[in-house]
Design an enzyme around this catalytic site. Sequence first.
Site, mmCIF file in Angstrom:
data_model
loop_
_atom_site.group_PDB
_atom_site.id
_atom_site.type_symbol
_atom_site.label_atom_id
_atom_site.label_comp_id
_atom_site.label_asym_id
_atom_site.label_seq_id
_atom_site.Cartn_x
_atom_site.Cartn_y
_atom_site.Cartn_z
ATOM 1 N N HIS A 22 -10.846 -7.166 7.534
ATOM 2 C CA HIS A 22 -9.432 -7.371 7.860
ATOM 3 C C HIS A 22 -8.954 -6.089 8.528
ATOM 4 O O HIS A 22 -8.823 -5.052 7.891
ATOM 5 C CB HIS A 22 -8.664 -7.642 6.551
ATOM 6 N N LYS A 167 0.113 -14.369 12.061
ATOM 7 C CA LYS A 167 0.520 -12.987 12.356
ATOM 8 C C LYS A 167 -0.716 -12.254 12.851
ATOM 9 O O LYS A 167 -1.783 -12.350 12.235
ATOM 10 C CB LYS A 167 1.087 -12.402 11.064
ATOM 11 N N LYS A 169 -2.560 -8.694 13.774
ATOM 12 C CA LYS A 169 -2.485 -7.268 13.489
ATOM 13 C C LYS A 169 -2.869 -6.512 14.752
ATOM 14 O O LYS A 169 -4.006 -6.668 15.236
ATOM 15 C CB LYS A 169 -3.462 -6.924 12.364
ATOM 16 N N ASP A 198 2.150 -7.700 13.966
ATOM 17 C CA ASP A 198 2.489 -6.576 13.091
ATOM 18 C C ASP A 198 1.797 -5.335 13.659
ATOM 19 O O ASP A 198 0.565 -5.281 13.719
ATOM 20 C CB ASP A 198 2.013 -6.855 11.663
ATOM 21 N N GLU A 224 6.752 -7.029 14.074
ATOM 22 C CA GLU A 224 6.883 -6.322 12.790
ATOM 23 C C GLU A 224 6.570 -4.837 12.946
ATOM 24 O O GLU A 224 5.520 -4.481 13.498
ATOM 25 C CB GLU A 224 5.937 -6.989 11.784
ATOM 26 N N ASP A 249 9.323 -3.601 8.057
ATOM 27 C CA ASP A 249 8.442 -3.681 6.880
ATOM 28 C C ASP A 249 8.355 -2.310 6.212
ATOM 29 O O ASP A 249 9.112 -2.036 5.271
ATOM 30 C CB ASP A 249 7.055 -4.226 7.274
ATOM 31 N N LYS A 273 8.889 -7.074 -0.247
ATOM 32 C CA LYS A 273 7.607 -7.000 -0.972
ATOM 33 C C LYS A 273 7.913 -6.487 -2.375
ATOM 34 O O LYS A 273 8.626 -5.475 -2.504
ATOM 35 C CB LYS A 273 6.624 -6.046 -0.273
ATOM 36 N N GLU A 327 4.161 -14.808 3.635
ATOM 37 C CA GLU A 327 2.751 -14.551 3.987
ATOM 38 C C GLU A 327 1.946 -14.378 2.694
ATOM 39 O O GLU A 327 1.080 -13.511 2.616
ATOM 40 C CB GLU A 327 2.653 -13.299 4.868
HETATM 41 O O1 LIG Z 1 2.361 -6.497 6.403
HETATM 42 C C1 LIG Z 1 1.552 -5.627 6.205
HETATM 43 O O2 LIG Z 1 1.749 -4.576 6.774
HETATM 44 C C2 LIG Z 1 0.399 -5.741 5.257
HETATM 45 C C3 LIG Z 1 -0.270 -7.019 5.082
HETATM 46 C C4 LIG Z 1 0.445 -8.258 5.128
HETATM 47 C C5 LIG Z 1 -0.330 -9.184 5.709
HETATM 48 C C6 LIG Z 1 -1.491 -8.545 6.159
HETATM 49 O O3 LIG Z 1 -2.445 -9.031 6.748
HETATM 50 O O4 LIG Z 1 -1.409 -7.224 5.866
HETATM 51 MN MN LIG Z 2 3.629 -5.293 7.811
#
Ligand SMILES: O=C(O)C[C@H]1C=CC(=O)O1
Ligand SMILES: [Mn+2]
Length: 374
Positions: A22, A167, A169, A198, A224, A249, A273, A327
Amino acid sequence: MSDILIKDIETLLVDLPTIRAHKLSMTTMACQTMVIIRLRLSDGTEGIGEASTIGGLAYGPESPEGIKQTIDGYLAPLLIAQPSHNLNALRARLDHQARGNSFAKSGLETALLDAEGKRRGLSVAELLGGARCHHLPVLWTLASGDTQKDIDEAFQRFEEHRHCDFKLKIGANSVDQDVRHVGAIKAALGDRASVRVDVNQAWDEATAARGIDALEAAGIDLVEQPVPAREYAGLTRLAQRFVVPMLADEAVHDARDGFTLAAGGFGDAFALKIAKAGGPRSVLELAHVARAAGVSLYGGTMLEGSIGTAAALHAWATLGELTWGTEMFGPLLLKDDIVVEPLNYHDFGVDLPSGPGLGVRLDEDKLNHYRRRD
Ligand SMILES: O=C(O)C[C@H]1C=CC(=O)O1
Ligand SMILES: [Mn+2]
């Protein structure tokens, strides 16, 4: 007034492998380390909690090992021999004598709510005032590091009716590479899915302006945390400049951060969170500030396993519909589980677990298998 006391608090480090790498802007995860808390009351009731972060110290200032030591050495002694029924008093005691450490406090607040819920025959959502929904939408994060793999994974998840929001990354590669990657995935999915990104703080403001301009043109729905957590003014300027909304976030942990951002002119969206705010009850203070300020909400994760995920679901359920959904897919990213009955994911979402407390039970064999021995 009850005379049930907190008798004992045990913490365990549990390492669970992920189903695939991941990849985030600051770390690549192959395993999630959870701090599991077992809090026992004088009547024999046990409450369970979880404190998890991402990538050791890569995401925030509390590491799993640090959380365990903080609880064992500082926080647990403040709770032992105290009456268990008054969460407000217990939280005030923790906050008065220990600053910060919201991840550790979130795990303890979860365990206290689970124990009290079991003792009183109420779910955590009921202890928090009552659930307004029992099935919550759940997004999936595409972060394999490979565009075609991400597209295949998205179609698979969509066809299984697991997820219809995604989402991505980004932030580990150049802006141009990221924009190509995101554009290809959005073009493949078309209008059947909401695609968000994000950036996990990876860009400065000028880079963010260039990247967001291109992402907006590609049809991305939400951006994000494009800039570093403490750059409130920059995040607010980006939110005011672009039509595509910004989701704060890392910038927004608790009600105080939420108030400061809103008072400074930020009006888009907050990722709630439980770990950032200090627990399922504490996070609702931020949610209420956001609602009063007209900021929309998203139920966020620190990639917790089933215990932390269930705790967050109980909190989100009290809020009714969240504009950006949730999420809460953490358990689906892990190869195995340490609860007896996994959470029920179906129809693009997950059911709020039922039964007293969190509604999840530890699987002692699995816990024993995955716990760290040092
Ligand atoms: O949001 C984040 O920064 C952390 C987290 C949430 C989903 C994911 O894949 O990582
Ligand atoms: Mn995030």
